[in-house]
Design a protein around this motif. Sequence first.
Motif, short mmCIF file in Angstrom:
data_model
loop_
_atom_site.label_atom_id
_atom_site.label_comp_id
_atom_site.label_asym_id
_atom_site.label_seq_id
_atom_site.Cartn_x
_atom_site.Cartn_y
_atom_site.Cartn_z
N ALA A 16 0.86 -1.19 0.00
CA ALA A 16 0.00 0.00 0.00
C ALA A 16 0.89 1.24 0.00
CB ALA A 16 -0.91 0.00 1.23
N PRO A 17 1.38 1.64 -1.18
CA PRO A 17 2.35 2.75 -1.26
C PRO A 17 1.84 4.04 -0.61
CG PRO A 17 2.19 1.61 -3.36
CD PRO A 17 1.09 1.06 -2.50
N LEU A 18 2.74 4.72 0.09
CA LEU A 18 2.35 5.94 0.79
C LEU A 18 1.89 7.04 -0.15
CD1 LEU A 18 5.01 6.30 3.64
CD2 LEU A 18 2.62 5.61 3.84
N ASP A 19 2.37 7.02 -1.40
CA ASP A 19 1.97 8.09 -2.31
C ASP A 19 0.52 7.95 -2.79
OD1 ASP A 19 2.25 5.98 -4.08
OD2 ASP A 19 3.63 7.00 -5.43
N LEU A 20 -0.15 6.87 -2.36
CA LEU A 20 -1.58 6.72 -2.66
C LEU A 20 -2.44 7.43 -1.61
CD1 LEU A 20 -1.84 2.94 -3.69
CD2 LEU A 20 -1.83 4.94 -5.20
N ASP A 25 -4.01 12.92 5.13
CA ASP A 25 -3.89 11.69 5.90
C ASP A 25 -2.53 11.59 6.60
OD1 ASP A 25 -4.71 9.29 6.91
OD2 ASP A 25 -4.48 8.16 5.04
N HIS A 26 -2.46 10.72 7.62
CA HIS A 26 -1.21 10.55 8.37
C HIS A 26 -0.88 9.08 8.58
CE1 HIS A 26 -0.90 14.84 9.19
NE2 HIS A 26 -2.17 14.83 9.53
N PRO A 27 -0.70 8.33 7.50
CA PRO A 27 -0.27 6.94 7.67
C PRO A 27 1.21 6.88 8.05
CG PRO A 27 -0.28 7.49 5.36
CD PRO A 27 -0.81 8.71 6.08
N GLY A 28 1.64 5.70 8.46
CA GLY A 28 3.04 5.52 8.79
C GLY A 28 3.23 5.18 10.26
N LEU A 29 4.48 5.23 10.70
CA LEU A 29 4.82 4.90 12.09
C LEU A 29 4.47 6.09 12.98
CD1 LEU A 29 6.14 2.63 13.80
CD2 LEU A 29 8.29 3.88 13.58
N ALA A 30 3.49 5.89 13.86
CA ALA A 30 3.05 6.97 14.75
C ALA A 30 4.00 7.12 15.93
CB ALA A 30 1.63 6.70 15.25
N PHE A 31 4.39 6.02 16.51
CA PHE A 31 5.40 6.04 17.56
C PHE A 31 6.01 4.64 17.69
CE2 PHE A 31 2.08 4.45 20.37
CZ PHE A 31 0.97 5.19 20.03
N HIS A 66 -5.55 0.36 10.86
CA HIS A 66 -6.01 0.99 9.62
C HIS A 66 -6.14 2.50 9.82
CE1 HIS A 66 -7.82 1.72 5.82
NE2 HIS A 66 -9.06 1.86 6.26
N HIS A 67 -6.80 2.91 10.89
CA HIS A 67 -7.00 4.33 11.14
C HIS A 67 -5.86 4.90 11.99
CE1 HIS A 67 -11.34 2.97 10.52
NE2 HIS A 67 -11.03 3.74 9.48
N PRO A 68 -5.22 5.96 11.52
CA PRO A 68 -4.08 6.54 12.25
C PRO A 68 -4.47 6.95 13.67
CG PRO A 68 -4.19 7.45 10.03
CD PRO A 68 -5.47 6.67 10.25
N PRO A 69 -3.63 6.61 14.65
CA PRO A 69 -3.93 6.98 16.03
C PRO A 69 -3.65 8.45 16.34
CG PRO A 69 -1.83 5.85 15.93
CD PRO A 69 -2.40 5.80 14.54
N LEU A 70 -2.85 9.10 15.50
CA LEU A 70 -2.53 10.51 15.69
C LEU A 70 -2.89 11.27 14.41
CD1 LEU A 70 1.02 10.15 17.33
CD2 LEU A 70 -1.16 10.50 18.50
N PHE A 71 -4.01 12.01 14.45
CA PHE A 71 -4.41 12.79 13.29
C PHE A 71 -4.00 14.25 13.43
CE2 PHE A 71 -7.27 10.00 10.77
CZ PHE A 71 -6.97 10.53 9.53
N ASN A 72 -4.21 14.78 14.62
CA ASN A 72 -3.89 16.18 14.86
C ASN A 72 -2.63 16.29 15.72
OD1 ASN A 72 -6.31 17.06 13.55
ND2 ASN A 72 -7.44 16.46 15.40
N TYR A 98 1.84 1.44 13.87
CA TYR A 98 1.91 1.87 12.47
C TYR A 98 0.50 1.81 11.89
CZ TYR A 98 3.28 2.00 7.53
OH TYR A 98 3.42 2.34 6.21
N SER A 99 0.19 2.72 10.97
CA SER A 99 -1.12 2.68 10.31
C SER A 99 -0.98 2.80 8.80
CB SER A 99 -2.03 3.80 10.84
OG SER A 99 -1.50 5.07 10.50
N ALA A 100 -1.87 2.11 8.11
CA ALA A 100 -2.02 2.23 6.66
C ALA A 100 -3.48 2.59 6.41
CB ALA A 100 -1.65 0.92 5.96
N HIS A 101 -3.74 3.80 5.96
CA HIS A 101 -5.11 4.30 5.91
C HIS A 101 -5.60 4.46 4.46
CE1 HIS A 101 -8.23 7.54 7.19
NE2 HIS A 101 -8.77 6.35 7.15
#
Length: 264
Positions: A16-20, A25-31, A66-72, A98-101
């Motif tokens: 699931a490439p990040l450029d999609l 959105d804020h996918p990726g490693l949150a912490f 799936h849903h990022p834990p840190l949006f703001n 980590y999240s992939a949204h």
Amino acid sequence: MMTSTLDVIKVIEAYAPLDLAEEWDHPGLAFGSYEAEIKRVFLALDLRPEIVEEAIKTQADLLLLHHPPLFNAIHEMTDATPEGKMQLDLIRNNISVYSAHTNLDRCLDGTAAALTLSLDLDVDEVGYQVLQPLEGRPDYGYGLYANLKEPQSFLEFAELIAQRLEIPACQRFTSTNRQVRRISLFPGSFDESCIERLEEIKSDVLITGEIKHHVALMLEARGVNVLAVGHDVSERDVMLLLAAHLHTVFPDLRIEVDAGIDYN
């Protein structure tokens, strides 16, 4: 050979490439740590207290959401709020998150593809096509649509969908029964920018997770019956797809998936 958080992330982002992802959105490693050793992975849709408890109980090293834990942006992390407590509990137990949204929503084997597997509908030989393709990347985008091999009455079709998804019923916005054949899938929250596209392809039915009431009525007025099955119900099986992919790449990892809420 040790498997690190970064090793797992690379596989996820190839899937699931990040450029999609949407710009907002804020996918990726949150912490967590990119270099930590990963032996156990736990997958779930959302960061909830019971998910954190299960991740700790099963000694997961990586929580994949799936849903990022840190949006703001956050300016403090304390146990004064449920969210802060969950984050601190994960950090204390060395669990990376980590999240992939929307990148997972828009990829080839993403949320809509997972929903087709759950529904297991008898569609014609053309199969499923992308509902809302990305400009310049027509193979990627939100949703899918297809034609049933045989038309069905709308009310019977609604009952079938509820049965396949193992929920008591679908939310619908009409009692009028008619024959339907062209179906569209839009997991998660329906984006009203897709209304014109549904008209363009002459969709008879939209299956989505959730939808604003007035938007559903707009679609009904345009001849598109709406079935809302629940945001989580429409998306949860994508975590099974992702888990299966990770297992093929990392057969030695212990991978578990949250079953989600039982509505029966």
